[in-house]
Scaffold this active site. Structure first.
Site, PDB file in Angstrom:
ATOM      1  CE  LYS A  78      -3.882   1.914   2.736  1.00 40.61           C
ATOM      2  NZ  LYS A  78      -4.725   1.704   3.937  1.00 40.61           N
ATOM      3  CB  SER A 153      -7.983   3.687   2.969  1.00 46.20           C
ATOM      4  OG  SER A 153      -7.156   3.086   3.936  1.00 46.20           O
ATOM      5  CB  SER A 177      -8.151   0.746   5.743  1.00 45.28           C
ATOM      6  OG  SER A 177      -8.831   1.964   5.661  1.00 45.28           O
TER       7      SER A 177
HETATM    8  N1  GLN Z   1     -12.864   4.324   6.537  1.00 44.87           N
HETATM    9  C1  GLN Z   1     -12.175   4.657   7.728  1.00 44.87           C
HETATM   10  C2  GLN Z   1     -11.708   6.093   7.679  1.00 44.87           C
HETATM   11  O1  GLN Z   1     -11.961   6.721   6.713  1.00 44.87           O
HETATM   12  C3  GLN Z   1     -11.042   3.709   7.985  1.00 44.87           C
HETATM   13  C4  GLN Z   1      -9.789   4.069   7.304  1.00 44.87           C
HETATM   14  C5  GLN Z   1      -8.626   3.198   7.659  1.00 44.87           C
HETATM   15  O2  GLN Z   1      -8.748   2.150   8.295  1.00 44.87           O
HETATM   16  N2  GLN Z   1      -7.458   3.672   7.273  1.00 44.87           N
HETATM   17  O3  GLN Z   1     -11.115   6.609   8.565  1.00 44.87           O
END
Ligand code: GLN
Length: 467
Positions: A78, A153, A177
């Site tokens: 990532k 994400s 994410s």
């Molecule tokens: N969707 C969540 C956020 O926007 C989780 C994001 C993540 O785990 N990096 O914060």
């Protein structure tokens, strides 16, 4: 192309007896990338020549009999993870042109074990998002149906595995994410216990929530990657020395009533979830329904604390040390303002402002302190449930993958999608998402299992019955 390729253990067996070579395996994944990446947008950079050159080296090591434990494992990382002398941009234009001088501990440990890193993967900017639509490089499309999002994400990381472009991805999970895109793409994703894997070299979003973990088609692949990347690291003092656990199985698992009865839950997901419950009962488990009084507090607690931490973590991106620098600033203050205004995306700006607000002197107690107190209450109640039951089970998400653009206009709708996943991050507990079939539109659904602290082994063992 077989989209549920064999587990690494089997590939390794073939490599060691000379039935396959690393070069062939790398080439196979590069072909898959060439066929699909232009459309799906999972990889931002593909290290084609470099990974082929490494494959040649590792093939030689295999012949000499001194190849590492992950020889020929093809990994994508990532864009939030640093890899020495390679670009890392956190999906953002503020890090345009940035190359890290060192590798994340997790990445370095994979390299040391002779894994091959094939490229860096698209993600929501700084990990802030649930659909990968907040990436400055554009969204990632779901390979099951490209009119739908990949989830986020770690959307690029999920689709890369889903479409056979790599064997394993290294994602990050601050609020879901890893698990959410895994569920949307029909693969497995493991969020380790906070404190199991060093965060060194992970570009920070919310430091008391951030974790690094693997995504793959096979549980055994998650297990070997975790084993390689976990453990004590001089660069991250939150990693514990010893995480041996000794939990006796009570053969009891719990689900939270407020989650399975939640009005946002897609009926097919509820049905599929209760089919899993029936399977567990048939296997001799007692499955109990428990109350969780803090269901309404999960998202506010998560979004107050993570935005607060983000506003502090992202202060370092000011045009002076890393990446983008505004070309037409007249003084230092103007440089900060213009750089940040030009290069941060809308969602990141929203969160920096929200986080700055909840930390401001007049509102600190009302929001930040209060959220810390509620975090403790959520932790205590969750541990109470896990004192009685071995695991907490739930659907990973309340719906299958959204259509592209469906949630982008309303950030609150987008935040609601994290309802089932943030509890593991608020509490620091390990959680895994495994595939749970598809809905009527053939979109994948995910089944989530949350375990006790540092009991990833028990979690993976338990998850085997759903593989
Ligand atoms: N969707 C969540 C956020 O926007 C989780 C994001 C993540 O785990 N990096 O914060």
């Amino acid at each position: 192309m077989n989209l549920a390729p064999v587990a690494y253990s089997e590939i390794r067996r073939d490599l060691l007896v000379g039935k396959r070579t690393c070069v062939e395996i790398v080439q196979g994944h590069l072909d898959q990338i060439a066929a699909y990446n232009a459309q799906l947008n999972a990889f931002l950079t593909v290290y084609d020549e470099e990974s082929l050159a490494r494959a040649v080296e590792i093939d030689a090591k295999i012949k000499q009999g001194n190849a590492g434990p992950l020889a020929g494992l093809i990994v994508g990382i990532k864009d939030l993870l640093c890899y020495a002398d390679h670009p890392s941009q956190a999906g953002s234009q503020i890090l345009h042109g940035f190359q890290s001088t060192f590798s994340a501990t997790a990445v370095q440990r994979l390299l040391d074990a002779d894994a091959i890193i094939i490229g860096r993967q698209n993600c929501d900017e700084f990990g802030m998002g649930s659909t990968n639509e907040n990436s400055s490089f554009g969204p990632v499309l779901n390979f099951a149906n490209p009119a739908h999002v990949a989830g986020g994400s770690s959307g690029g990381s999920a689709v890369a595995v889903q479409a056979g472009m790599c064997q394993v991805s290294l994602g990050t999970d601050t609020g879901g994410s890893i698990r959410m895109p895994a569920a949307f793409c029909g693969i497995m994703g493991l969020k380790p216990t906070y404190g199991r894997v060093s965060r060194w070299g992970l570009i920070a979003y919310a430091s008391s929530f951030d974790t690094i973990g693997p995504m793959a088609h096979h549980l055994s692949d998650l297990a070997i990657v975790l084993k390689t990347i976990e453990g004590k690291d001089g660069y991250d003092s939150t990693v514990v020395d010893d995480f041996s656990t000794d939990f006796s199985s009570k053969k009891q698992v719990a689900y939270i009533k407020e989650i399975v009865e939640h009005p946002s839950l897609q009926p097919e997901i509820r049905e599929a979830f209760f089919a899993q419950v029936a399977k567990l009962k048939a296997a001799g488990y007692e499955v109990v329904s428990v109350d969780f009084a803090f269901i309404e507090q999960l998202l506010p607690t998560y979004y107050v604390l993570t935005t607060a931490e983000a506003s502090s973590n992202l202060a370092r991106f000011d045009g002076v040390k890393f990446g983008h620098r505004s070309a037409d600033a007249k003084d230092l203050m103007d440089l900060y303002k213009k750089t940040r205004d030009e290069a941060f995306g809308e969602e990141v700006k929203r969160r920096i402002m929200l986080g700055t607000f909840v930390l401001s002197a007049d509102y600190y107690d009302a929001y930040y302190t209060k959220a810390q107190q509620v975090r403790r209450l959520i932790q205590e109640r969750t541990l109470e449930i896990l004192a009685e039951s071995d695991f907490i089970i739930s659907p990973t998400t309340s719906s299958t993958a959204y259509k592209l653009g469906e949630k982008t206009l309303d950030p609150l709708q987008m935040y609601l999608g994290d309802l089932f996943t943030v509890q593991a991050n608020i509490t620091g507990l390990p959680a895994i998402s495994v595939p749970m079939g598809v809905d009527a539109e053939a979109l994948p659904m995910g089944f989530q299992i949350t375990g006790k602290a540092y009991d990833e082994q028990g979690l993976i063992e338990f998850a085997k019955q759903f593989e």
